[in-house]
Design a protein around this motif. Sequence first.
Motif, short mmCIF file in Angstrom:
data_model
loop_
_atom_site.label_atom_id
_atom_site.label_comp_id
_atom_site.label_asym_id
_atom_site.label_seq_id
_atom_site.Cartn_x
_atom_site.Cartn_y
_atom_site.Cartn_z
N MET B 224 5.64 3.46 4.64
CA MET B 224 6.03 2.18 4.80
C MET B 224 7.14 2.10 5.81
O MET B 224 7.11 1.29 6.71
N MET B 258 3.84 -2.49 -1.82
CA MET B 258 5.35 -2.38 -1.13
C MET B 258 5.47 -3.44 0.06
O MET B 258 6.41 -4.08 0.11
N LEU B 259 4.49 -3.36 0.62
CA LEU B 259 4.74 -4.29 1.99
C LEU B 259 4.65 -5.82 1.36
O LEU B 259 5.25 -6.76 2.05
N ASN B 260 3.80 -5.86 0.46
CA ASN B 260 4.09 -7.04 -0.17
C ASN B 260 3.45 -8.30 0.93
O ASN B 260 4.26 -9.42 0.64
N ASN B 261 2.26 -8.19 1.52
CA ASN B 261 1.93 -9.20 2.53
C ASN B 261 2.92 -9.44 3.74
O ASN B 261 2.60 -10.71 4.21
N TYR B 262 3.68 -8.78 4.03
CA TYR B 262 4.64 -9.23 4.83
C TYR B 262 4.11 -8.81 6.24
O TYR B 262 4.19 -9.66 7.27
N LEU B 263 3.12 -7.74 6.32
CA LEU B 263 2.38 -7.70 7.79
C LEU B 263 0.94 -8.15 7.65
O LEU B 263 0.12 -7.58 6.82
N GLN B 264 0.80 -9.41 8.11
CA GLN B 264 -0.26 -10.12 7.94
C GLN B 264 -1.47 -9.53 9.00
O GLN B 264 -1.71 -10.24 9.98
N ILE B 265 -1.74 -8.32 8.84
CA ILE B 265 -2.77 -7.58 9.76
C ILE B 265 -3.74 -7.00 9.16
O ILE B 265 -3.54 -6.39 8.16
N ILE B 268 -3.86 -3.21 7.39
CA ILE B 268 -3.33 -3.27 6.10
C ILE B 268 -4.13 -4.03 5.04
O ILE B 268 -4.36 -3.54 4.14
#
Lengths: 297, 297
Positions: B224, B258-265, B268
Amino acid sequence: MTATQNQKLYGAIEAGGTKFVCAIGDIHGDIKESIKIPTTTPEETLSQSLDFFRKYKNIEALGIGSFGPIDLNKNSKTYGYITSTPKKGWQNVNFVGYFQKSLNIPVGFDTDVNAAALGEYKWGAGQNLKSIVYLTIGTGIGGGVLIEGKPIHGILHPEIGHICVPKFTGDSFDGVCPFHENKCLEGLISGPAIMKRWGLQSDQFPEGHAAWEVISYYLASGLMSIILTISPEKIILGGGVMSNLKLFPLIRNKIKSMLNNYLQIPEILENINDYIVPPGLQSDSGIKGSLALGISQ
Amino acid sequence: MTATQNQKLYGAIEAGGTKFVCAIGDIHGDIKESIKIPTTTPEETLSQSLDFFRKYKNIEALGIGSFGPIDLNKNSKTYGYITSTPKKGWQNVNFVGYFQKSLNIPVGFDTDVNAAALGEYKWGAGQNLKSIVYLTIGTGIGGGVLIEGKPIHGILHPEIGHICVPKFTGDSFDGVCPFHENKCLEGLISGPAIMKRWGLQSDQFPEGHAAWEVISYYLASGLMSIILTISPEKIILGGGVMSNLKLFPLIRNKIKSMLNNYLQIPEILENINDYIVPPGLQSDSGIKGSLALGISQ
Protein backbone atom coordinates in the motif's frame (compact mmCIF):
# COMPACT_ATOMS: atom_id res chain seq x y z
CA MET A 1 18.95 32.03 -26.49
CA THR A 2 17.41 34.69 -28.73
CA ALA A 3 15.81 37.93 -27.58
CA THR A 4 12.48 36.60 -28.84
CA GLN A 5 12.65 33.56 -26.56
CA ASN A 6 13.39 35.81 -23.62
CA GLN A 7 10.25 37.82 -24.29
CA LYS A 8 7.87 34.90 -24.63
CA LEU A 9 5.13 34.73 -22.00
CA TYR A 10 3.46 31.71 -20.40
CA GLY A 11 0.40 31.32 -18.21
CA ALA A 12 0.22 29.34 -14.97
CA ILE A 13 -2.54 28.21 -12.61
CA GLU A 14 -1.92 26.79 -9.15
CA ALA A 15 -5.36 25.35 -8.43
CA GLY A 16 -6.08 24.72 -4.77
CA GLY A 17 -9.20 23.82 -2.85
CA THR A 18 -9.53 27.29 -1.31
CA LYS A 19 -7.91 29.53 -3.93
CA PHE A 20 -6.53 29.65 -7.46
CA VAL A 21 -3.31 31.54 -8.15
CA CYS A 22 -3.11 32.66 -11.79
CA ALA A 23 0.12 34.12 -13.12
CA ILE A 24 1.99 35.24 -16.21
CA GLY A 25 5.72 34.55 -16.36
CA ASP A 26 8.70 33.95 -18.61
CA ILE A 27 11.06 31.06 -19.29
CA HIS A 28 13.32 32.11 -16.40
CA GLY A 29 10.53 31.60 -13.88
CA ASP A 30 10.03 35.33 -13.37
CA ILE A 31 6.41 36.13 -12.55
CA LYS A 32 5.23 39.33 -14.28
CA GLU A 33 1.72 39.49 -12.78
CA SER A 34 -0.40 37.26 -10.59
CA ILE A 35 -3.82 37.24 -8.94
CA LYS A 36 -5.67 35.12 -6.38
CA ILE A 37 -9.19 33.92 -7.06
CA PRO A 38 -11.32 32.13 -4.43
CA THR A 39 -12.27 28.55 -5.34
CA THR A 40 -16.08 28.72 -5.45
CA THR A 41 -17.93 26.98 -8.30
CA PRO A 42 -16.06 25.77 -11.41
CA GLU A 43 -18.13 28.15 -13.60
CA GLU A 44 -17.16 31.19 -11.54
CA THR A 45 -13.55 30.35 -10.74
CA LEU A 46 -12.61 29.12 -14.20
CA SER A 47 -14.18 32.08 -15.99
CA GLN A 48 -12.48 34.56 -13.66
CA SER A 49 -9.19 32.81 -14.36
CA LEU A 50 -9.85 32.98 -18.09
CA ASP A 51 -10.54 36.72 -17.88
CA PHE A 52 -7.11 37.19 -16.33
CA PHE A 53 -5.30 35.31 -19.11
CA ARG A 54 -7.35 36.96 -21.87
CA LYS A 55 -5.75 40.31 -21.02
CA TYR A 56 -2.61 38.89 -22.64
CA LYS A 57 -2.77 38.36 -26.37
CA ASN A 58 0.49 36.48 -26.73
CA ILE A 59 0.61 33.61 -24.23
CA GLU A 60 2.54 30.65 -25.70
CA ALA A 61 1.13 27.94 -23.42
CA LEU A 62 -0.56 27.38 -20.07
CA GLY A 63 0.52 25.14 -17.18
CA ILE A 64 -1.90 23.90 -14.51
CA GLY A 65 -0.94 22.32 -11.19
CA SER A 66 -4.18 21.11 -9.68
CA PHE A 67 -5.70 19.61 -6.55
CA GLY A 68 -7.04 16.14 -7.28
CA PRO A 69 -7.33 13.34 -7.87
CA ILE A 70 -6.95 14.21 -11.55
CA ASP A 71 -6.74 12.17 -14.74
CA LEU A 72 -3.21 12.31 -16.22
CA ASN A 73 -3.59 9.43 -18.66
CA LYS A 74 -3.38 10.97 -22.13
CA ASN A 75 -5.12 7.95 -23.63
CA SER A 76 -8.11 8.36 -21.34
CA LYS A 77 -11.39 9.99 -22.39
CA THR A 78 -11.27 12.07 -19.23
CA TYR A 79 -7.64 13.20 -19.56
CA GLY A 80 -7.27 16.64 -18.02
CA TYR A 81 -10.28 16.26 -15.72
CA ILE A 82 -10.51 16.66 -11.98
CA THR A 83 -12.09 13.30 -11.12
CA SER A 84 -13.33 11.98 -7.78
CA THR A 85 -12.43 14.95 -5.56
CA PRO A 86 -14.38 15.40 -2.32
CA LYS A 87 -14.54 19.17 -3.19
CA LYS A 88 -18.24 19.91 -3.85
CA GLY A 89 -19.14 20.75 -7.45
CA TRP A 90 -15.65 19.99 -8.79
CA GLN A 91 -16.11 16.33 -9.68
CA ASN A 92 -15.62 15.54 -13.36
CA VAL A 93 -14.59 19.05 -14.39
CA ASN A 94 -12.76 19.21 -17.75
CA PHE A 95 -10.04 21.55 -16.53
CA VAL A 96 -7.59 21.23 -19.44
CA GLY A 97 -10.31 21.18 -22.10
CA TYR A 98 -11.83 24.43 -20.82
CA PHE A 99 -8.61 26.42 -21.27
CA GLN A 100 -7.47 24.64 -24.40
CA LYS A 101 -10.75 25.55 -26.12
CA SER A 102 -10.97 29.08 -24.78
CA LEU A 103 -7.35 30.14 -25.28
CA ASN A 104 -6.43 27.80 -28.13
CA ILE A 105 -2.91 27.15 -26.76
CA PRO A 106 -1.14 24.01 -25.46
CA VAL A 107 -1.95 23.21 -21.83
CA GLY A 108 0.35 21.29 -19.44
CA PHE A 109 -1.36 19.51 -16.55
CA ASP A 110 -0.22 17.76 -13.39
CA THR A 111 -0.93 17.51 -9.67
CA ASP A 112 -0.27 20.58 -7.50
CA VAL A 113 2.51 18.68 -5.73
CA ASN A 114 4.17 17.35 -8.88
CA ALA A 115 4.08 20.95 -10.14
CA ALA A 116 5.66 22.20 -6.91
CA ALA A 117 8.37 19.53 -7.22
CA LEU A 118 8.99 20.72 -10.79
CA GLY A 119 9.26 24.34 -9.65
CA GLU A 120 11.85 23.36 -7.06
CA TYR A 121 13.72 21.31 -9.67
CA LYS A 122 13.87 24.17 -12.17
CA TRP A 123 14.54 27.13 -9.90
CA GLY A 124 14.54 26.04 -6.24
CA ALA A 125 16.17 23.59 -3.85
CA GLY A 126 16.21 20.64 -6.25
CA GLN A 127 18.13 22.04 -9.21
CA ASN A 128 20.04 19.54 -11.36
CA LEU A 129 19.18 16.56 -9.15
CA LYS A 130 18.20 13.21 -10.62
CA SER A 131 15.38 12.58 -8.18
CA ILE A 132 13.49 14.74 -5.70
CA VAL A 133 10.42 14.38 -3.53
CA TYR A 134 8.32 17.42 -2.61
CA LEU A 135 5.92 16.96 0.27
CA THR A 136 3.35 19.51 1.41
CA ILE A 137 1.92 19.23 4.91
CA GLY A 138 -1.07 21.53 5.31
CA THR A 139 -4.84 21.19 4.95
CA GLY A 140 -3.97 17.93 3.26
CA ILE A 141 -0.73 16.02 2.88
CA GLY A 142 0.53 15.32 -0.64
CA GLY A 143 3.72 14.46 -2.42
CA GLY A 144 5.25 14.98 -5.84
CA VAL A 145 8.06 12.80 -7.19
CA LEU A 146 10.46 13.79 -9.97
CA ILE A 147 12.80 11.28 -11.60
CA GLU A 148 15.26 12.74 -14.10
CA GLY A 149 13.28 15.98 -13.99
CA LYS A 150 9.99 14.32 -14.93
CA PRO A 151 6.99 13.90 -12.60
CA ILE A 152 6.05 10.26 -12.13
CA HIS A 153 2.46 9.19 -12.78
CA GLY A 154 2.04 5.43 -13.18
CA ILE A 155 -1.48 4.10 -12.65
CA LEU A 156 -2.56 7.48 -11.18
CA HIS A 157 -0.03 9.71 -9.43
CA PRO A 158 1.66 9.57 -6.03
CA GLU A 159 -0.71 10.02 -3.08
CA ILE A 160 1.99 9.97 -0.42
CA GLY A 161 -0.18 11.67 2.22
CA HIS A 162 -2.09 8.44 2.66
CA ILE A 163 0.76 6.06 3.44
CA CYS A 164 0.20 4.26 6.74
CA VAL A 165 2.86 4.42 9.44
CA PRO A 166 3.49 2.72 12.79
CA LYS A 167 1.69 4.31 15.73
CA PHE A 168 3.42 6.73 18.10
CA THR A 169 3.41 4.91 21.44
CA GLY A 170 0.23 5.70 23.37
CA ASP A 171 -1.37 7.78 20.59
CA SER A 172 -5.13 7.19 20.80
CA PHE A 173 -6.22 9.97 18.40
CA ASP A 174 -9.04 8.76 16.16
CA GLY A 175 -7.88 10.59 13.02
CA VAL A 176 -9.50 12.78 10.36
CA CYS A 177 -9.00 10.86 7.11
CA PRO A 178 -12.40 9.75 5.77
CA PHE A 179 -10.67 6.78 4.09
CA HIS A 180 -7.94 5.69 6.50
CA GLU A 181 -9.01 7.34 9.78
CA ASN A 182 -6.00 7.43 12.15
CA LYS A 183 -3.77 5.16 10.07
CA CYS A 184 -2.35 7.48 7.38
CA LEU A 185 -0.23 10.63 7.61
CA GLU A 186 -3.09 12.88 6.49
CA GLY A 187 -5.41 11.38 9.09
CA LEU A 188 -2.82 11.75 11.85
CA ILE A 189 -1.02 15.06 11.34
CA SER A 190 -2.54 17.22 8.58
CA GLY A 191 -3.55 20.74 9.64
CA PRO A 192 -7.13 19.65 10.50
CA ALA A 193 -5.79 16.67 12.49
CA ILE A 194 -3.51 18.99 14.48
CA MET A 195 -6.42 21.36 15.12
CA LYS A 196 -8.67 18.48 16.21
CA ARG A 197 -5.98 16.97 18.47
CA TRP A 198 -4.80 20.09 20.25
CA GLY A 199 -7.06 22.99 19.15
CA LEU A 200 -4.01 24.79 17.78
CA GLN A 201 -2.42 25.83 14.50
CA SER A 202 1.00 24.32 13.96
CA ASP A 203 2.76 27.66 14.52
CA GLN A 204 1.15 28.17 17.95
CA PHE A 205 2.75 25.36 19.98
CA PRO A 206 4.58 26.50 23.08
CA GLU A 207 8.03 25.08 23.86
CA GLY A 208 7.71 21.56 25.29
CA HIS A 209 4.19 20.90 23.90
CA ALA A 210 3.49 17.21 23.15
CA ALA A 211 2.70 18.10 19.51
CA TRP A 212 6.36 18.53 18.56
CA GLU A 213 7.21 14.92 19.29
CA VAL A 214 4.08 13.46 17.73
CA ILE A 215 4.21 15.46 14.47
CA SER A 216 7.95 14.96 13.95
CA TYR A 217 7.66 11.24 14.75
CA TYR A 218 4.98 10.64 12.11
CA LEU A 219 6.71 12.75 9.47
CA ALA A 220 10.01 10.98 10.11
CA SER A 221 8.25 7.60 9.78
CA GLY A 222 6.71 8.60 6.46
CA LEU A 223 9.97 10.04 5.17
CA MET A 224 11.91 6.94 6.18
CA SER A 225 9.53 4.91 4.03
CA ILE A 226 9.96 7.35 1.13
CA ILE A 227 13.78 7.29 1.42
CA LEU A 228 13.86 3.48 1.42
CA THR A 229 11.45 3.24 -1.52
CA ILE A 230 12.67 5.99 -3.88
CA SER A 231 16.11 6.87 -2.52
CA PRO A 232 15.62 10.50 -3.69
CA GLU A 233 18.56 12.91 -3.90
CA LYS A 234 16.66 15.56 -1.94
CA ILE A 235 13.45 15.88 0.08
CA ILE A 236 11.69 19.24 0.19
CA LEU A 237 9.01 19.86 2.81
CA GLY A 238 6.52 22.69 2.30
CA GLY A 239 2.98 23.64 3.33
CA GLY A 240 1.48 25.41 6.32
CA VAL A 241 2.59 22.95 8.98
CA MET A 242 6.22 23.06 7.79
CA SER A 243 6.30 26.86 7.88
CA ASN A 244 7.10 26.05 11.50
CA LEU A 245 10.81 25.60 10.77
CA LYS A 246 11.55 24.23 14.24
CA LEU A 247 10.10 20.93 13.05
CA PHE A 248 13.01 20.36 10.64
CA PRO A 249 15.76 19.46 13.14
CA LEU A 250 13.36 17.23 15.08
CA ILE A 251 12.40 15.34 11.91
CA ARG A 252 16.02 14.99 10.74
CA ASN A 253 17.15 13.59 14.08
CA LYS A 254 14.31 11.10 14.23
CA ILE A 255 15.01 9.84 10.71
CA LYS A 256 18.65 9.23 11.60
CA SER A 257 17.65 7.41 14.73
CA MET A 258 14.98 5.30 12.95
CA LEU A 259 17.32 4.32 10.09
CA ASN A 260 19.83 3.36 12.79
CA ASN A 261 22.92 3.51 10.54
CA TYR A 262 21.40 1.18 7.97
CA LEU A 263 22.13 3.59 5.11
CA GLN A 264 25.86 4.34 5.27
CA ILE A 265 25.75 7.41 3.08
CA PRO A 266 26.90 10.97 3.75
CA GLU A 267 23.51 12.47 2.81
CA ILE A 268 22.02 10.84 5.91
CA LEU A 269 24.97 10.48 8.28
CA GLU A 270 26.69 13.83 7.72
CA ASN A 271 24.68 16.22 5.58
CA ILE A 272 21.07 15.60 6.51
CA ASN A 273 20.57 19.36 7.01
CA ASP A 274 21.06 19.73 3.25
CA TYR A 275 19.06 16.61 2.45
CA ILE A 276 15.72 17.42 4.09
CA VAL A 277 15.03 21.08 3.48
CA PRO A 278 12.34 23.78 3.17
CA PRO A 279 11.35 24.91 -0.35
CA GLY A 280 13.92 27.11 -2.09
CA LEU A 281 11.07 29.09 -3.65
CA GLN A 282 9.25 29.61 -0.32
CA SER A 283 5.52 29.67 -1.14
CA ASP A 284 6.07 30.02 -4.91
CA SER A 285 7.01 26.37 -5.68
CA GLY A 286 3.49 25.59 -6.91
CA ILE A 287 2.88 28.57 -9.16
CA LYS A 288 6.40 28.55 -10.61
CA GLY A 289 6.14 24.80 -11.17
CA SER A 290 2.84 25.33 -12.97
CA LEU A 291 4.61 27.90 -15.13
CA ALA A 292 7.28 25.26 -15.88
CA LEU A 293 4.51 22.86 -16.94
CA GLY A 294 3.42 25.49 -19.47
CA ILE A 295 6.95 26.15 -20.70
CA SER A 296 7.55 22.42 -21.26
CA GLN A 297 4.60 22.19 -23.70
CA MET B 1 18.46 -6.62 -36.85
CA THR B 2 21.41 -8.27 -38.53
CA ALA B 3 22.48 -11.88 -38.26
CA THR B 4 25.64 -10.70 -36.49
CA GLN B 5 23.63 -9.01 -33.75
CA ASN B 6 21.64 -12.17 -33.28
CA GLN B 7 24.80 -14.15 -32.71
CA LYS B 8 26.38 -11.80 -30.18
CA LEU B 9 26.90 -13.25 -26.73
CA TYR B 10 26.74 -11.55 -23.33
CA GLY B 11 27.72 -12.67 -19.85
CA ALA B 12 25.55 -12.38 -16.73
CA ILE B 13 26.09 -12.85 -12.99
CA GLU B 14 23.28 -13.01 -10.46
CA ALA B 15 25.26 -12.61 -7.25
CA GLY B 16 23.47 -13.75 -4.12
CA GLY B 17 24.59 -14.27 -0.55
CA THR B 18 24.46 -18.08 -0.84
CA LYS B 19 25.19 -18.66 -4.54
CA PHE B 20 26.28 -17.02 -7.77
CA VAL B 21 24.51 -17.87 -11.01
CA CYS B 22 26.74 -17.24 -14.04
CA ALA B 23 25.29 -17.42 -17.52
CA ILE B 24 25.88 -16.76 -21.20
CA GLY B 25 22.98 -15.47 -23.27
CA ASP B 26 21.93 -13.47 -26.31
CA ILE B 27 20.04 -10.22 -26.91
CA HIS B 28 16.70 -12.07 -26.83
CA GLY B 29 17.26 -13.18 -23.26
CA ASP B 30 17.92 -16.77 -24.24
CA ILE B 31 20.36 -18.44 -21.85
CA LYS B 32 22.87 -20.69 -23.68
CA GLU B 33 24.68 -22.06 -20.63
CA SER B 34 24.64 -21.40 -16.91
CA ILE B 35 26.28 -22.64 -13.72
CA LYS B 36 25.83 -22.20 -9.99
CA ILE B 37 28.79 -21.40 -7.74
CA PRO B 38 28.54 -21.29 -3.93
CA THR B 39 29.26 -17.88 -2.39
CA THR B 40 32.31 -18.60 -0.20
CA THR B 41 35.20 -16.12 -0.21
CA PRO B 42 35.45 -13.38 -2.87
CA GLU B 43 38.78 -14.86 -4.08
CA GLU B 44 37.26 -18.29 -4.64
CA THR B 45 33.84 -17.32 -5.96
CA LEU B 46 35.01 -14.56 -8.27
CA SER B 47 37.80 -16.65 -9.81
CA GLN B 48 35.46 -19.60 -10.38
CA SER B 49 33.04 -17.21 -12.09
CA LEU B 50 35.87 -15.83 -14.22
CA ASP B 51 36.88 -19.35 -15.31
CA PHE B 52 33.34 -19.88 -16.60
CA PHE B 53 33.34 -16.72 -18.71
CA ARG B 54 36.89 -17.32 -20.01
CA LYS B 55 35.64 -20.39 -21.88
CA TYR B 56 33.96 -17.91 -24.24
CA LYS B 57 36.28 -15.81 -26.38
CA ASN B 58 33.65 -13.48 -27.78
CA ILE B 59 31.57 -12.01 -24.95
CA GLU B 60 30.50 -8.44 -25.79
CA ALA B 61 29.79 -7.28 -22.25
CA LEU B 62 28.95 -8.53 -18.77
CA GLY B 63 26.01 -7.64 -16.52
CA ILE B 64 26.05 -8.10 -12.75
CA GLY B 65 23.02 -8.00 -10.45
CA SER B 66 24.43 -8.12 -6.94
CA PHE B 67 23.46 -8.41 -3.30
CA GLY B 68 24.39 -5.26 -1.44
CA PRO B 69 24.52 -2.55 -0.42
CA ILE B 70 26.60 -1.64 -3.46
CA ASP B 71 28.05 1.61 -4.80
CA LEU B 72 26.25 2.68 -7.97
CA ASN B 73 27.55 6.24 -8.12
CA LYS B 74 29.76 6.43 -11.21
CA ASN B 75 31.53 9.49 -9.81
CA SER B 76 32.53 7.62 -6.66
CA LYS B 77 35.98 6.12 -6.06
CA THR B 78 34.29 2.91 -4.96
CA TYR B 79 31.87 2.65 -7.90
CA GLY B 80 31.21 -1.01 -8.61
CA TYR B 81 32.07 -2.16 -5.09
CA ILE B 82 30.02 -4.20 -2.65
CA THR B 83 30.18 -1.84 0.34
CA SER B 84 28.88 -2.33 3.90
CA THR B 85 27.33 -5.78 3.51
CA PRO B 86 26.94 -7.93 6.64
CA LYS B 87 28.21 -10.89 4.51
CA LYS B 88 31.58 -11.86 6.01
CA GLY B 89 34.60 -11.17 3.82
CA TRP B 90 32.60 -9.36 1.14
CA GLN B 91 32.91 -5.80 2.43
CA ASN B 92 34.67 -3.40 0.03
CA VAL B 93 35.05 -5.90 -2.81
CA ASN B 94 35.71 -4.28 -6.20
CA PHE B 95 33.23 -6.44 -8.09
CA VAL B 96 33.05 -4.49 -11.36
CA GLY B 97 36.78 -3.72 -11.44
CA TYR B 98 37.69 -7.41 -11.08
CA PHE B 99 35.79 -8.45 -14.22
CA GLN B 100 36.52 -5.31 -16.21
CA LYS B 101 40.25 -5.88 -15.76
CA SER B 102 40.17 -9.64 -16.26
CA LEU B 103 37.85 -9.77 -19.26
CA ASN B 104 38.50 -6.30 -20.69
CA ILE B 105 34.84 -5.76 -21.65
CA PRO B 106 32.16 -3.27 -20.49
CA VAL B 107 30.44 -4.31 -17.25
CA GLY B 108 26.89 -3.27 -16.22
CA PHE B 109 26.17 -3.25 -12.50
CA ASP B 110 23.06 -2.90 -10.34
CA THR B 111 21.33 -4.42 -7.34
CA ASP B 112 20.00 -7.98 -7.66
CA VAL B 113 16.44 -6.64 -7.35
CA ASN B 114 16.87 -3.80 -9.86
CA ALA B 115 18.28 -6.45 -12.21
CA ALA B 116 15.28 -8.73 -11.59
CA ALA B 117 12.94 -5.80 -12.26
CA LEU B 118 14.82 -5.17 -15.51
CA GLY B 119 14.50 -8.83 -16.53
CA GLU B 120 10.75 -8.69 -15.95
CA TYR B 121 10.56 -5.42 -17.91
CA LYS B 122 12.43 -6.83 -20.91
CA TRP B 123 11.00 -10.34 -21.13
CA GLY B 124 8.61 -10.99 -18.23
CA ALA B 125 5.48 -9.61 -16.55
CA GLY B 126 6.42 -5.93 -16.87
CA GLN B 127 6.96 -5.58 -20.60
CA ASN B 128 6.40 -2.11 -22.08
CA LEU B 129 5.25 -0.60 -18.79
CA LYS B 130 6.34 2.86 -17.70
CA SER B 131 6.96 1.89 -14.09
CA ILE B 132 7.26 -1.42 -12.26
CA VAL B 133 8.27 -2.55 -8.80
CA TYR B 134 9.84 -5.98 -8.26
CA LEU B 135 9.88 -7.23 -4.69
CA THR B 136 11.61 -10.38 -3.50
CA ILE B 137 10.54 -11.91 -0.20
CA GLY B 138 13.00 -14.59 0.88
CA THR B 139 16.09 -14.75 3.07
CA GLY B 140 15.92 -10.96 2.86
CA ILE B 141 13.32 -8.61 1.48
CA GLY B 142 14.37 -6.25 -1.30
CA GLY B 143 12.82 -4.17 -4.03
CA GLY B 144 13.80 -2.88 -7.45
CA VAL B 145 12.07 0.08 -9.10
CA LEU B 146 12.06 0.82 -12.83
CA ILE B 147 10.83 4.13 -14.22
CA GLU B 148 10.67 4.34 -18.03
CA GLY B 149 12.66 1.12 -18.17
CA LYS B 150 15.53 2.46 -16.06
CA PRO B 151 16.39 1.32 -12.51
CA ILE B 152 16.24 4.19 -10.02
CA HIS B 153 19.24 4.82 -7.79
CA GLY B 154 19.23 8.27 -6.15
CA ILE B 155 21.41 8.63 -3.08
CA LEU B 156 21.91 4.84 -2.95
CA HIS B 157 19.25 2.50 -4.29
CA PRO B 158 15.83 1.39 -3.02
CA GLU B 159 15.96 -0.67 0.18
CA ILE B 160 12.24 -1.36 0.32
CA GLY B 161 12.58 -4.37 2.62
CA HIS B 162 13.29 -2.02 5.49
CA ILE B 163 10.21 0.20 5.34
CA CYS B 164 8.35 0.23 8.65
CA VAL B 165 4.68 -0.67 8.76
CA PRO B 166 1.87 -0.53 11.33
CA LYS B 167 1.73 -3.53 13.66
CA PHE B 168 -0.65 -6.43 13.12
CA THR B 169 -2.97 -6.30 16.13
CA GLY B 170 -1.55 -8.36 18.98
CA ASP B 171 1.72 -9.22 17.20
CA SER B 172 4.41 -9.40 19.88
CA PHE B 173 7.17 -10.97 17.73
CA ASP B 174 10.54 -9.36 18.49
CA GLY B 175 11.83 -9.40 14.92
CA VAL B 176 15.04 -10.45 13.18
CA CYS B 177 16.35 -7.24 11.56
CA PRO B 178 19.63 -6.20 13.24
CA PHE B 179 18.84 -2.57 12.40
CA HIS B 180 15.07 -2.24 12.81
CA GLU B 181 14.17 -5.31 14.89
CA ASN B 182 10.42 -5.94 14.59
CA LYS B 183 9.55 -2.67 12.86
CA CYS B 184 10.47 -3.30 9.20
CA LEU B 185 9.18 -5.83 6.68
CA GLU B 186 12.45 -7.79 6.69
CA GLY B 187 12.44 -7.98 10.48
CA LEU B 188 8.82 -9.11 10.56
CA ILE B 189 8.25 -11.51 7.66
CA SER B 190 11.45 -12.46 5.81
CA GLY B 191 12.17 -16.19 5.58
CA PRO B 192 14.26 -16.19 8.79
CA ALA B 193 11.53 -14.22 10.62
CA ILE B 194 8.92 -16.76 9.53
CA MET B 195 11.19 -19.61 10.67
CA LYS B 196 11.80 -17.91 14.03
CA ARG B 197 8.09 -17.14 14.54
CA TRP B 198 6.62 -20.50 13.64
CA GLY B 199 9.50 -22.92 13.01
CA LEU B 200 8.25 -23.44 9.46
CA GLN B 201 9.16 -22.66 5.86
CA SER B 202 6.58 -20.54 4.09
CA ASP B 203 5.40 -23.47 1.93
CA GLN B 204 4.66 -25.65 4.96
CA PHE B 205 1.72 -23.84 6.55
CA PRO B 206 -1.39 -25.91 6.98
CA GLU B 207 -4.77 -24.45 6.03
CA GLY B 208 -5.96 -22.00 8.70
CA HIS B 209 -2.49 -21.38 10.23
CA ALA B 210 -2.07 -17.90 11.77
CA ALA B 211 0.89 -17.21 9.47
CA TRP B 212 -1.32 -16.59 6.43
CA GLU B 213 -3.02 -13.58 7.99
CA VAL B 214 0.14 -12.11 9.50
CA ILE B 215 2.34 -12.41 6.39
CA SER B 216 -0.33 -11.14 4.01
CA TYR B 217 -1.20 -8.27 6.35
CA TYR B 218 2.40 -7.00 6.49
CA LEU B 219 3.00 -7.43 2.76
CA ALA B 220 -0.25 -5.62 1.97
CA SER B 221 0.78 -2.78 4.30
CA GLY B 222 4.14 -2.41 2.61
CA LEU B 223 2.63 -2.62 -0.86
CA MET B 224 0.00 0.00 0.00
CA SER B 225 2.84 2.35 0.91
CA ILE B 226 4.67 1.54 -2.35
CA ILE B 227 1.52 2.08 -4.43
CA LEU B 228 0.82 5.46 -2.81
CA THR B 229 4.45 6.58 -3.18
CA ILE B 230 5.38 5.39 -6.70
CA SER B 231 2.02 4.55 -8.28
CA PRO B 232 3.71 1.79 -10.35
CA GLU B 233 1.95 0.23 -13.34
CA LYS B 234 2.66 -3.27 -12.06
CA ILE B 235 3.97 -4.96 -8.92
CA ILE B 236 5.82 -8.26 -9.26
CA LEU B 237 6.40 -10.40 -6.17
CA GLY B 238 9.12 -13.07 -6.24
CA GLY B 239 11.38 -14.93 -3.84
CA GLY B 240 11.02 -18.06 -1.73
CA VAL B 241 8.13 -16.86 0.44
CA MET B 242 6.06 -15.86 -2.59
CA SER B 243 6.55 -19.23 -4.26
CA ASN B 244 3.61 -19.99 -1.99
CA LEU B 245 1.08 -18.69 -4.53
CA LYS B 246 -1.82 -18.88 -2.09
CA LEU B 247 -0.50 -15.68 -0.53
CA PHE B 248 -1.39 -13.65 -3.65
CA PRO B 249 -5.20 -13.51 -3.27
CA LEU B 250 -4.86 -12.78 0.46
CA ILE B 251 -2.49 -9.87 -0.23
CA ARG B 252 -4.64 -8.46 -3.03
CA ASN B 253 -7.79 -8.51 -0.90
CA LYS B 254 -6.07 -6.84 2.03
CA ILE B 255 -4.68 -4.05 -0.18
CA LYS B 256 -8.16 -3.32 -1.53
CA SER B 257 -9.57 -3.25 1.95
CA MET B 258 -6.76 -1.03 3.33
CA LEU B 259 -6.99 1.46 0.45
CA ASN B 260 -10.73 1.54 1.15
CA ASN B 261 -11.76 2.89 -2.28
CA TYR B 262 -9.39 5.83 -2.04
CA LEU B 263 -7.83 5.08 -5.44
CA GLN B 264 -10.71 4.95 -7.93
CA ILE B 265 -8.78 3.18 -10.65
CA PRO B 266 -9.51 -0.07 -12.47
CA GLU B 267 -6.04 -1.52 -11.70
CA ILE B 268 -7.05 -1.70 -8.03
CA LEU B 269 -10.84 -1.96 -8.10
CA GLU B 270 -11.32 -4.39 -10.99
CA ASN B 271 -8.06 -5.88 -12.25
CA ILE B 272 -5.92 -6.30 -9.18
CA ASN B 273 -5.23 -9.93 -10.19
CA ASP B 274 -3.26 -8.51 -13.15
CA TYR B 275 -1.72 -5.74 -11.07
CA ILE B 276 0.00 -7.73 -8.33
CA VAL B 277 1.52 -10.81 -9.93
CA PRO B 278 4.23 -13.49 -9.69
CA PRO B 279 7.32 -13.10 -11.91
CA GLY B 280 6.72 -13.86 -15.59
CA LEU B 281 10.21 -15.40 -15.77
CA GLN B 282 9.70 -17.59 -12.67
CA SER B 283 13.09 -17.89 -10.97
CA ASP B 284 15.01 -16.43 -13.95
CA SER B 285 14.15 -12.74 -13.42
CA GLY B 286 17.50 -12.06 -11.76
CA ILE B 287 19.84 -13.83 -14.18
CA LYS B 288 17.99 -12.59 -17.27
CA GLY B 289 17.92 -9.07 -15.83
CA SER B 290 21.68 -9.29 -15.25
CA LEU B 291 22.02 -10.31 -18.88
CA ALA B 292 19.98 -7.24 -19.83
CA LEU B 293 22.39 -5.10 -17.79
CA GLY B 294 25.20 -6.46 -19.94
CA ILE B 295 23.31 -5.95 -23.20
CA SER B 296 22.59 -2.32 -22.29
CA GLN B 297 26.33 -1.51 -22.01
